[in-house]
Design a protein around this motif. Structure first.
Motif, PDB file in Angstrom:
ATOM      1  N   PRO A 172       0.943  -1.418  -0.224  1.00 54.78           N
ATOM      2  CA  PRO A 172      -0.085   0.043  -0.158  1.00 54.78           C
ATOM      3  C   PRO A 172       0.802   1.264   0.158  1.00 54.78           C
ATOM      4  CG  PRO A 172      -1.090  -1.798   1.878  1.00 54.78           C
ATOM      5  CD  PRO A 172       0.674  -2.027   1.500  1.00 54.78           C
ATOM      6  N   VAL A 173       0.438   2.393  -1.042  1.00 52.96           N
ATOM      7  CA  VAL A 173       0.918   3.414  -0.898  1.00 52.96           C
ATOM      8  C   VAL A 173      -0.359   4.727   0.206  1.00 52.96           C
ATOM      9  CG1 VAL A 173       1.942   5.727  -2.506  1.00 52.96           C
ATOM     10  CG2 VAL A 173       2.048   2.548  -3.461  1.00 52.96           C
ATOM     11  N   PRO A 174       1.444   5.422   0.403  1.00 51.75           N
ATOM     12  CA  PRO A 174       0.437   6.251   1.724  1.00 51.75           C
ATOM     13  C   PRO A 174      -0.620   7.780   0.686  1.00 51.75           C
ATOM     14  CG  PRO A 174       2.573   6.389   2.112  1.00 51.75           C
ATOM     15  CD  PRO A 174       2.701   5.459   0.867  1.00 51.75           C
ATOM     16  N   SER A 175      -1.651   7.552   0.979  1.00 52.23           N
ATOM     17  CA  SER A 175      -2.546   9.234  -0.020  1.00 52.23           C
ATOM     18  C   SER A 175      -3.148   7.737  -0.661  1.00 52.23           C
ATOM     19  CB  SER A 175      -1.857   9.917  -0.349  1.00 52.23           C
ATOM     20  OG  SER A 175      -0.685  11.095   0.776  1.00 52.23           O
ATOM     21  N   TRP A 176      -3.137   7.045  -0.855  1.00 49.74           N
ATOM     22  CA  TRP A 176      -3.850   5.873  -1.873  1.00 49.74           C
ATOM     23  C   TRP A 176      -4.950   5.554  -0.656  1.00 49.74           C
ATOM     24  CZ3 TRP A 176      -4.274   7.607  -6.519  1.00 49.74           C
ATOM     25  CH2 TRP A 176      -3.549   8.667  -7.388  1.00 49.74           C
ATOM     26  N   ALA A 177      -4.975   5.324   0.100  1.00 44.50           N
ATOM     27  CA  ALA A 177      -5.540   4.226   1.156  1.00 44.50           C
ATOM     28  C   ALA A 177      -7.273   3.654   0.524  1.00 44.50           C
ATOM     29  CB  ALA A 177      -5.810   5.041   2.614  1.00 44.50           C
ATOM     30  N   ALA A 178      -7.784   4.910   0.598  1.00 45.13           N
ATOM     31  CA  ALA A 178      -9.061   4.712  -0.273  1.00 45.13           C
ATOM     32  C   ALA A 178      -9.835   3.863  -1.705  1.00 45.13           C
ATOM     33  CB  ALA A 178     -10.483   5.711  -0.704  1.00 45.13           C
ATOM     34  N   TYR A 179      -8.735   4.560  -2.991  1.00 45.89           N
ATOM     35  CA  TYR A 179      -8.024   4.016  -3.582  1.00 45.89           C
ATOM     36  C   TYR A 179      -7.747   2.693  -3.573  1.00 45.89           C
ATOM     37  CZ  TYR A 179      -7.060   3.484  -8.670  1.00 45.89           C
ATOM     38  OH  TYR A 179      -6.720   2.077  -9.447  1.00 45.89           O
ATOM     39  N   GLN A 180      -6.450   2.453  -3.427  1.00 48.38           N
ATOM     40  CA  GLN A 180      -6.151   0.629  -3.081  1.00 48.38           C
ATOM     41  C   GLN A 180      -7.041  -0.316  -2.342  1.00 48.38           C
ATOM     42  OE1 GLN A 180      -1.514   1.921  -2.595  1.00 48.38           O
ATOM     43  NE2 GLN A 180      -1.733  -0.172  -3.560  1.00 48.38           N
ATOM     44  N   ALA A 181      -7.401   0.887  -1.079  1.00 48.99           N
ATOM     45  CA  ALA A 181      -8.424  -0.231  -0.446  1.00 48.99           C
ATOM     46  C   ALA A 181      -9.667  -1.137  -1.492  1.00 48.99           C
ATOM     47  CB  ALA A 181      -9.401  -0.174   1.310  1.00 48.99           C
ATOM     48  N   SER A 182     -10.204   0.096  -1.866  1.00 54.86           N
ATOM     49  CA  SER A 182     -11.115  -0.324  -2.806  1.00 54.86           C
ATOM     50  C   SER A 182     -10.695  -1.798  -4.159  1.00 54.86           C
ATOM     51  CB  SER A 182     -11.912   0.821  -3.223  1.00 54.86           C
ATOM     52  OG  SER A 182     -11.461   1.801  -4.171  1.00 54.86           O
ATOM     53  N   LYS A 183      -9.736  -0.490  -4.574  1.00 48.87           N
ATOM     54  CA  LYS A 183      -9.589  -1.583  -5.401  1.00 48.87           C
ATOM     55  C   LYS A 183      -8.939  -3.583  -5.218  1.00 48.87           C
ATOM     56  CE  LYS A 183      -9.174  -1.128  -9.252  1.00 48.87           C
ATOM     57  NZ  LYS A 183     -10.072  -1.194 -10.858  1.00 48.87           N
ATOM     58  N   SER A 184      -8.481  -3.497  -4.344  1.00 51.14           N
ATOM     59  CA  SER A 184      -8.119  -4.844  -4.069  1.00 51.14           C
ATOM     60  C   SER A 184      -8.769  -5.504  -2.954  1.00 51.14           C
ATOM     61  CB  SER A 184      -6.533  -4.545  -2.470  1.00 51.14           C
ATOM     62  OG  SER A 184      -5.582  -3.511  -3.122  1.00 51.14           O
ATOM     63  N   ALA A 185      -9.980  -4.724  -2.430  1.00 52.39           N
ATOM     64  CA  ALA A 185     -10.655  -5.725  -2.124  1.00 52.39           C
ATOM     65  C   ALA A 185     -12.030  -6.606  -3.189  1.00 52.39           C
ATOM     66  CB  ALA A 185     -12.239  -4.784  -1.247  1.00 52.39           C
ATOM     67  N   PHE A 186     -11.478  -5.271  -4.965  1.00 57.98           N
ATOM     68  CA  PHE A 186     -12.856  -6.564  -5.473  1.00 57.98           C
ATOM     69  C   PHE A 186     -11.519  -7.811  -6.141  1.00 57.98           C
ATOM     70  CE2 PHE A 186     -13.830  -6.790  -9.620  1.00 57.98           C
ATOM     71  CZ  PHE A 186     -15.220  -7.118  -9.794  1.00 57.98           C
ATOM     72  N   ASP A 187     -10.249  -7.175  -5.865  1.00 57.98           N
ATOM     73  CA  ASP A 187      -9.398  -7.978  -7.242  1.00 57.98           C
ATOM     74  C   ASP A 187      -9.477  -9.607  -5.941  1.00 57.98           C
ATOM     75  OD1 ASP A 187      -7.095  -8.376  -8.256  1.00 57.98           O
ATOM     76  OD2 ASP A 187      -6.100  -8.742  -6.395  1.00 57.98           O
ATOM     77  N   THR A 188     -10.080  -8.889  -4.687  1.00 58.62           N
ATOM     78  CA  THR A 188      -9.380 -10.522  -3.889  1.00 58.62           C
ATOM     79  C   THR A 188     -10.967 -11.492  -4.247  1.00 58.62           C
ATOM     80  OG1 THR A 188      -8.260  -9.708  -2.103  1.00 58.62           O
ATOM     81  CG2 THR A 188      -9.361 -10.795  -1.042  1.00 58.62           C
ATOM     82  N   TRP A 189     -11.996 -10.193  -4.139  1.00 55.39           N
ATOM     83  CA  TRP A 189     -12.960 -11.170  -4.690  1.00 55.39           C
ATOM     84  C   TRP A 189     -13.518 -12.070  -5.949  1.00 55.39           C
ATOM     85  CZ3 TRP A 189     -17.258 -10.566  -7.958  1.00 55.39           C
ATOM     86  CH2 TRP A 189     -18.476 -11.151  -7.588  1.00 55.39           C
ATOM     87  N   PHE A 190     -12.135 -11.332  -6.736  1.00 51.16           N
ATOM     88  CA  PHE A 190     -12.453 -12.111  -7.845  1.00 51.16           C
ATOM     89  C   PHE A 190     -11.810 -12.888  -8.044  1.00 51.16           C
ATOM     90  CE2 PHE A 190     -11.308 -11.830 -12.429  1.00 51.16           C
ATOM     91  CZ  PHE A 190     -12.447 -11.438 -13.093  1.00 51.16           C
ATOM     92  N   ARG A 191     -10.406 -13.026  -7.650  1.00 54.11           N
ATOM     93  CA  ARG A 191      -9.549 -14.139  -7.764  1.00 54.11           C
ATOM     94  C   ARG A 191     -10.373 -15.385  -7.000  1.00 54.11           C
ATOM     95  NH1 ARG A 191      -5.137 -13.317  -5.635  1.00 54.11           N
ATOM     96  NH2 ARG A 191      -5.050 -10.953  -4.500  1.00 54.11           N
ATOM     97  N   ALA A 192     -11.221 -14.836  -5.834  1.00 56.20           N
ATOM     98  CA  ALA A 192     -11.847 -15.820  -4.864  1.00 56.20           C
ATOM     99  C   ALA A 192     -12.808 -16.766  -5.715  1.00 56.20           C
ATOM    100  CB  ALA A 192     -12.015 -16.200  -3.437  1.00 56.20           C
ATOM    101  N   ALA A 193     -13.715 -16.023  -6.630  1.00 56.69           N
ATOM    102  CA  ALA A 193     -14.622 -16.579  -7.107  1.00 56.69           C
ATOM    103  C   ALA A 193     -14.548 -17.069  -7.981  1.00 56.69           C
ATOM    104  CB  ALA A 193     -15.501 -15.504  -7.514  1.00 56.69           C
TER     105      ALA A 193
END
Length: 286
Positions: A172-193
């Protein structure tokens, strides 16, 4: 494709696209593209317009979608446009109702819609909505779409392509918490599905582009001169995934970045406070 400088040529080598195979793969197919009014989604629409596919272009800006449809009027593809803000419950419900009523159904979904935001936590203390809005478009909207369309996609042995980000696989990179968290959330969901979909006959592809030269990065001054991939280059990755059904597309150097994320994590995290102070001092001097 825009001209790359020498560094960009090294970072983003050309992608060969077999247009005949792509055209054969898409003949008679229906392709849903979200975030289609600009950037990667728009370029993908142009790329696929020479095939005998039905392209359904979805984005918030109806006027821009209509302009794209008009520009592609003489092409082989049939173009439908649907203006919808995927963060809005009623609008996404209306979109899904229309998609589920299609006699031919949807064969391919390209989940590309997204929102980027760069803001330090200190400046986000009274801006909780930054996080809810980002999660709404980058995570909840594509989950909602795919849960509704999965039965149709399974019956048609369809294909889902997720346009993720290289940052989802890095520290994770500072100042990008909202963006990286949301993109990582869907990336994880997608790879699990994906394995479940594979067992049901569907295909799933994760696209991990680096920085891309789209309107989304324009507000960040530091990115204007940084190496960036062109939207058409990413569109070619997506096009290639349609006829190869490859599971991932990523820059050749991303694996080294992942290894570095593991080996040098402590060094990186220790340096972050110093980097933050430099940036803060720079703002004060400006």
């Amino acid at each position: 494709m825009p001209t790359y400088n020498l560094l960009e040529h090294l970072l983003f080598p050309p992608t060969f696209l077999n247009r005949k195979k792509l055209a054969r793969s898409l003949e008679g197919k229906t392709v849903l593209i979200t975030g289609a009014s600009s950037g990667i989604g728009e370029q993908l629409a142009y790329l696929l317009s020479d095939t005998k596919a039905h392209l359904i272009l979805v984005a918030r800006r109806g006027d821009k979608l209509q302009a794209i449809k008009n520009a592609l009027a003489e092409k082989e593809a049939r173009i439908s446009v649907y203006a919808a803000d995927l963060r809005n419950e009623k609008e996404i419900e209306a979109l899904l109702e229309g998609l589920l009523r299609l006699p031919e159904g949807v064969d391919i979904v390209v989940s590309n819609a997204g929102h980027s935001i760069r803001r330090p936590i200190r400046e986000s203390l009274d801006r909780y909505h930054d996080f809810t809005r980002t999660m709404a478009i980058n995570y909840f909207a594509p989950v909602r779409l795919l849960l509704s369309l999965a039965p149709t996609l399974e019956s048609k042995r369809g294909h889902v392509v997720n346009v993720s980000t290289a940052n989802a696989l890095l520290l994770p990179v500072p100042s990008w918490a909202a963006y990286q968290a949301s993109k990582s959330a869907f990336d994880t969901w997608f790879r699990a599905a994906a394995p479940e979909w594979n067992r049901a006959g569907m295909s799933a592809t994760s696209i991990y582009p680096p920085l891309v030269r789209t309107p989304m990065i324009a507000p960040t001054a530091a990115y204007r001169k940084a190496p960036a991939m062109s939207p058409m280059h990413v569109a070619k990755w997506i096009g290639k995934s349609i006829y190869t059904r490859r599971r991932t597309f990523r820059p050749w150097w991303l694996t080294f970045g992942q290894i570095g994320s593991v080996l040098f994590r402590r060094v990186w995290e220790a340096s972050i406070p110093r980097l933050g102070k430099k940036e803060e001092n720079g703002h004060h001097r400006g």
